[in-house]
Design a protein around this motif. Structure first.
Motif, PDB file in Angstrom:
ATOM      1  N   GLY A 183      -4.125  -4.169   7.894  1.00 16.78           N
ATOM      2  CA  GLY A 183      -4.758  -3.134   8.691  1.00 16.78           C
ATOM      3  C   GLY A 183      -5.526  -2.135   7.858  1.00 16.78           C
ATOM      4  N   GLY A 184      -5.599  -2.348   6.565  1.00 17.05           N
ATOM      5  CA  GLY A 184      -6.302  -1.409   5.706  1.00 17.05           C
ATOM      6  C   GLY A 184      -5.366  -0.343   5.152  1.00 17.05           C
ATOM      7  N   LYS A 185      -5.932   0.770   4.739  1.00 16.64           N
ATOM      8  CA  LYS A 185      -5.138   1.851   4.144  1.00 16.64           C
ATOM      9  C   LYS A 185      -4.493   2.685   5.226  1.00 16.64           C
ATOM     10  N   LYS A 186      -3.314   3.226   4.891  1.00 19.43           N
ATOM     11  CA  LYS A 186      -2.658   4.136   5.805  1.00 19.43           C
ATOM     12  C   LYS A 186      -3.089   5.537   5.470  1.00 19.43           C
ATOM     13  N   ALA A 202       6.340  -8.502   4.448  1.00 17.04           N
ATOM     14  CA  ALA A 202       4.920  -8.852   4.407  1.00 17.04           C
ATOM     15  C   ALA A 202       4.073  -7.633   4.729  1.00 17.04           C
ATOM     16  N   LYS A 203       2.922  -7.531   4.064  1.00 13.11           N
ATOM     17  CA  LYS A 203       2.021  -6.406   4.299  1.00 13.11           C
ATOM     18  C   LYS A 203       1.147  -6.706   5.503  1.00 13.11           C
ATOM     19  N   LYS A 204       0.866  -5.670   6.264  1.00 17.65           N
ATOM     20  CA  LYS A 204       0.006  -5.822   7.422  1.00 17.65           C
ATOM     21  C   LYS A 204      -1.448  -5.709   6.964  1.00 17.65           C
TER      22      LYS A 204
END
Length: 125
Positions: free
Chosen positions: A119-122, A115-117
């Motif tokens: 939190g926005g872009k890394k 699953a993707k977090k």
């Protein structure tokens, strides 16, 4: 090319845009960066009756008013018979005989992607 309907003999200027409105020729300055918007001015009184439903009116290269018949419905489409005509096909290479099939083996269940977090872009900020 259209038919000339009024000879005005306007000397064209590249900094002006010409058009026909209510039977007269008008010009407005072209937009240029850093310049205020210019006002349209009447250049010549052609005094023609216009039928917008049938014709397009414009100022031609000689500076005269011309008209061209409108294309109602746009350009015509190609007939369906032309679409159905098969194109020349290339000869396909002969296929090799497929090997005999074995009984299907049991498959492992597919793994889900992590699953993707939210939190926005890394990366660097």
């Amino acid at each position: 090319m259209g038919e000339k309907i009024a000879k005005t003999g306007i000397k064209r200027d590249n900094n002006l845009m010409y058009y026909v409105k209510t039977g007269d020729v008008w010009a407005t300055p072209r937009k240029q960066p850093g310049q205020p918007k210019g006002k349209a001015q009447k250049i010549a009184a052609a005094g023609i009756e216009m039928d917008y439903s049938k014709y397009l009116y414009y100022v031609d290269g000689d500076g005269d008013v011309a008209r061209k018949e409108r294309q109602v419905g746009g350009s015509k489409r190609k007939t369906t018979a032309a679409k159905k005509a098969p194109a020349a096909k290339k000869a396909a290479p002969a296929k090799k005989a497929a090997p005999a099939k074995k009984a299907p083996a049991k498959k492992a269940p597919a793994k889900k992607a992590p699953a993707k977090k939210a939190g926005g872009k890394k990366g660097k900020k």
